[in-house]
Scaffold this active site. Structure first.
Site, PDB file in Angstrom:
ATOM      1  N   SER A 684       1.578 -12.294 -15.903  1.00  0.00           N
ATOM      2  CA  SER A 684       1.517 -13.721 -15.576  1.00  0.00           C
ATOM      3  C   SER A 684       2.457 -14.122 -14.437  1.00  0.00           C
ATOM      4  CB  SER A 684       1.825 -14.559 -16.813  1.00  0.00           C
ATOM      5  OG  SER A 684       3.134 -14.293 -17.290  1.00  0.00           O
ATOM      6  N   LYS A 727       4.639 -22.204 -22.350  1.00  0.00           N
ATOM      7  CA  LYS A 727       5.042 -22.219 -20.943  1.00  0.00           C
ATOM      8  C   LYS A 727       5.100 -23.641 -20.384  1.00  0.00           C
ATOM      9  CE  LYS A 727       3.253 -17.593 -19.953  1.00  0.00           C
ATOM     10  NZ  LYS A 727       2.295 -16.780 -19.191  1.00  0.00           N
TER      11      LYS A 727
END
Length: 791
Positions: A684, A727
């Site tokens: 990511s 996140k």
């Protein structure tokens, strides 16, 4: 038409019938079964001629296809009588032996065996005294064998008494006795009648010894059985007399009590039958026998196990929902699944199979306490068994009763403590089950956690099926990787990913603070912890997915205040954010915050960890060199590959980005992710690395209020990632204003709290160009160019 008799020593030609499991003697009548093709053709040939065939035994009965070498040398001429054809294609024939024939030559093998045979004639025997004595001795032995054997009819002995020839007598007895194939062929091949009779005498003597020994053993067994039957009859008479007199002995009273308990226990048919058998064994067993205590313990387990007792389910959906909300904050998916189970059970009633749930999540997120709340909502009893460290299969299935001190497994032991057949059964730490030479407990759990099998669970100790289908099994684990695939497939996995900051704050206010105040003897009027203080505890003094350490820190503050109260010192009635270091010391953890200014070669990324989300900085430095790429920060293999992909993308788009191609050959690139003591991995951070790298190459600063996440491909495509909720919350906590994420992750924003979504600006991208347009500012001139940009 009968066959013309040949001269005495003249050979004859006859079809050969090879047999595997019998030997035909002269003068004897025997049935034979013919199945092989060559044998059937030989039989047809014999019937077409004069109904005469020679019967010869094979040397190896198991051999299907035979050759002339596989046949014995001596056979028997036989006259064919009755013939019956069977439905399976075989033929049953009745033959009578005529005389012995010696096979001298096989004339043909196909389509059937045909041989040249020489008749064997027995010489006339004079009735000497020795021969007469031998015949009488053989008859006497045979008479004893007939009397002792159950398989020899008396008619055989009568027939033997009327035979005058010694050879014929030997053949008759040999055909009557249960001899093996080799013994029969040996008798047939003995051409001298006297020697043949002597062999039969030896065989009869051995057979008589075996029959006498067998009869002796049978008599002893029968005497013992008669003795036991007599004792049992007398004991039953004694019980009847004592019952009439009202004076039962201790053992009888115990048996009656056991029978009464068994009848009251309402056992299933199999268990009731087993209990009655054990009571009967116990009744005839001496009290001093060590087996008595074993049987009594077994009966006690059998009676005290719950077989039909059931707790009625609380199917009030609204009340159950309130109970779950009162005991646990958040966890909407788990609560929804339990309410669905209750709704379906209310409609399907007894037809519903209990699900096998598995709560998977990091330590401290409330997996075990959630099981207690579920049992409370359903109105069922709660059972818990810790499977951590179990390595013996017997811990699940129990030991067989042949072992000293044998007991049922933990499953049935816990069911006995429950007293009902439908509790909430929690199998804690199922991922910690071990395996060694004592067996594999996880394999034993396959039957327990399978709705298709657990209605008849088999315990080694109990030895009767036990119904576990009504139990609501809930397993807990931290990871799924160590659970065998077959066991994992039987469970419905519900993931508890960990609490976010907001959830921890609500849990602390509603549950943890009141609990710690009560445990430390403080009242709400004596101490109050503000929301700011709790948030500081969450961010700077704990780093976890659950709330265990948060509860410990709150308890630490409460204990210090309790001491001040007891000592009569002045104590704060309200703990604020500034007062937290006075009680707990300096902060223990630093949470990621946004960059202070726009910088070249530094981009902000967002990562997911087992304690939630966090922000990271990716730094890129360019130096004169030979085009080497250096990666630091304890990066995993996947993250290193993302850095390589980012570099390849930058090199392939050098012209579009305004970077001269030869700069990559003369420049060393160093990519570093701070917090090098913490291992990092995952794809990511791909677009974050690419953004920082392109920023350094193009001298364009990265916006400090922008954070990003997404995987990059060599073509510049931005692929979706996981853990988006954590996140986004980490970016919001760090003061980020703009969040760049893959377009395919737009659907995952449904789990993000509404107030967070209102304060963040989301940019959904599919290509790396879109990321650069939103993250990079215009290029700035360098005062001192430290890195080459090409010729």
């Amino acid at each position: 038409m009968p066959r013309k008799r040949t001269r005495r020593n003249e050979p004859i030609e006859l079809p050969i019938l090879a047999v595997r499991d019998t030997v035909l003697f002269p003068h004897m009548v025997a049935p034979l079964f013919v199945a092989r093709d060559r044998s059937l053709r030989a039989l047809d040939e014999a019937m077409a001629r004069d109904r005469t065939i020679v019967v010869i035994a094979q040397k190896d009965p198991s051999q299907q296809e035979i050759t002339p070498d596989d046949l014995h040398a001596i056979g028997t001429e036989a006259a064919i009588g009755r013939i019956l054809k069977m439905p399976d294609g075989t033929v049953s024939i009745l033959v009578q032996g005529q005389r012995r024939l010696q096979l001298t030559e096989v004339l043909q093998e196909d389509p059937y065996l045909k041989g040249l045979l020489l008749p064997v004639y027995e010489a006339a025997q004079k009735k000497t005294l020795q021969l007469e004595a031998l015949m009488r001795a053989v008859l006497a032995l045979f008479e004893k064998c007939v009397k002792l054997s159950k398989s020899l009819p008396e008619d055989v002995y009568i027939a033997a008494m009327n035979v005058d020839e010694p050879g014929w007598l030997a053949d008759l007895i040999a055909s009557s006795l249960d001899l093996n194939l080799d013994q029969r062929q040996d008798v047939l091949a003995t051409l001298d009648p006297t020697k043949r009779l002597q062999k039969i005498s030896i065989i009869l003597a051995k057979e008589l010894e075996v029959l006498e020994l067998q009869n002796k053993i049978h008599s002893q067994v029968q005497q013992e059985v008669d003795k036991n039957q007599r004792e049992f009859f007398l004991r039953e008479q004694m019980k009847a007399i004592q019952k009439e007199l009202g004076d039962l002995d201790v053992q009888t009273r115990e048996m009656e009590e056991l029978k009464k308990r068994v009848s009251e226990a309402n056992l299933p048919e199999a268990a009731c039958k087993k209990a009655e058998e054990e009571i009967q064994r116990l009744a005839i067993m001496p009290q001093a026998s060590p087996e008595v205590s074993v049987i009594r313990t077994y009966l006690d387990w059998l009676i005290k196990l719950p077989w039909t007792a059931e707790t009625p389910d609380n199917l009030d959906i609204s009340q159950a929902a309130r109970t779950l909300e009162e005991n646990h904050y958040g966890l909407p998916k788990v609560k929804e699944r339990i309410l669905e189970f209750m709704a379906v059970r209310r409609l399907a009633k007894e037809k519903l199979r209990s699900p096998i749930l598995c709560f998977m999540g990091p330590p401290g997120v409330g997996k075990t306490s959630l099981g207690r709340s579920i049992s409370q909502a359903l109105g069922r009893k709660f059972l818990r068994v810790s499977l951590g460290g179990i390595r013996d299969e017997a811990e699940i299935r129990g030991h067989r009763r042949t072992y000293v001190g044998a007991l049922p497994g933990r499953v049935l032991q816990t069911m006995r403590n429950a007293g009902t057949i439908n509790p909430v059964f929690m199998l804690d730490e199922i991922d910690k089950v071990g395996t060694d030479f004592r067996g594999d407990p996880s394999s034993a759990l396959l039957e327990v956690l399978d709705p298709e099998q657990n209605f008849s669970f088999s315990d080694h100790y109990l030895e009767v099926p036990y119904d576990l289908s009504k139990v609501l099994f809930i397993a807990t684990c931290n990871i799924l990787d160590t659970i065998p695939p077959a066991l994992r497939d039987r469970m419905e996995v519900i993931e508890l990913p960990g609490y976010i900051e907001v959830e921890k704050l609500h849990i602390a206010e509603r549950f943890l603070v009141p609990k710690q105040l009560q445990e430390n003897g403080l009242g709400p009027d004596q101490l109050r912890v503000t929301r700011g203080a709790l948030m500081r505890l969450i961010r700077e003094y704990t780093r976890e997915a659950g709330v265990r350490n948060l509860e410990r820190e709150i308890g630490n503050i409460c204990r210090k205040v309790a001491r001040q109260v007891v000592e009569g010192k002045r104590h704060p009635g309200r703990i604020t954010e500034r007062a937290v270091p006075d009680f707990l010391g300096p902060l223990k953890f630093y949470w990621g915050i946004a960059e202070e200014k726009d910088e070249i070669g530094t981009a902000t990324g967002v990562v997911w960890t087992w304690v939630g989300g966090d922000t990271i900085s990716v730094e890129v430095t360019l130096m004169k060199g030979k085009g080497q790429l250096t990666l630091t920060g304890q990066l995993g293999d996947v993250m290193k590959e993302s850095a390589q992909a980012a570099l390849s993308y930058a090199r392939s788009r050098a012209d579009q980005l305004g970077v001269k191609a030869n700069v990559f050959e003369k420049t060393d690139i160093h990519i570093h992710v701070p917090a090098g003591a913490i291992p990092k991995d995952g794809p990511s951070a791909g677009i974050t690395m690419a953004t920082a790298l392109i920023s350094a190459l193009t001298n364009r600063p990265v916006r400090r209020e922008v954070a990003m996440t997404g995987e990059i491909t060599l073509r510049g495509r931005v692929l979706p990632i996981g853990g988006l909720k954590e996140k986004v919350l980490a970016a919001h906590r760090a003061g980020i204003k703009t969040f760049v994420l893959p377009r395919k992750n737009q659907k995952d924003l449904v789990d993000v709290p509404a107030d967070v979504k209102r304060e963040l600006s989301f940019i959904f991208v599919e290509e790396m160009e879109e990321v650069l347009n939103n993250a990079l500012l215009d290029s700035q001139p360098k005062e001192k160019p430290a890195t080459p940009r090409g010729d």
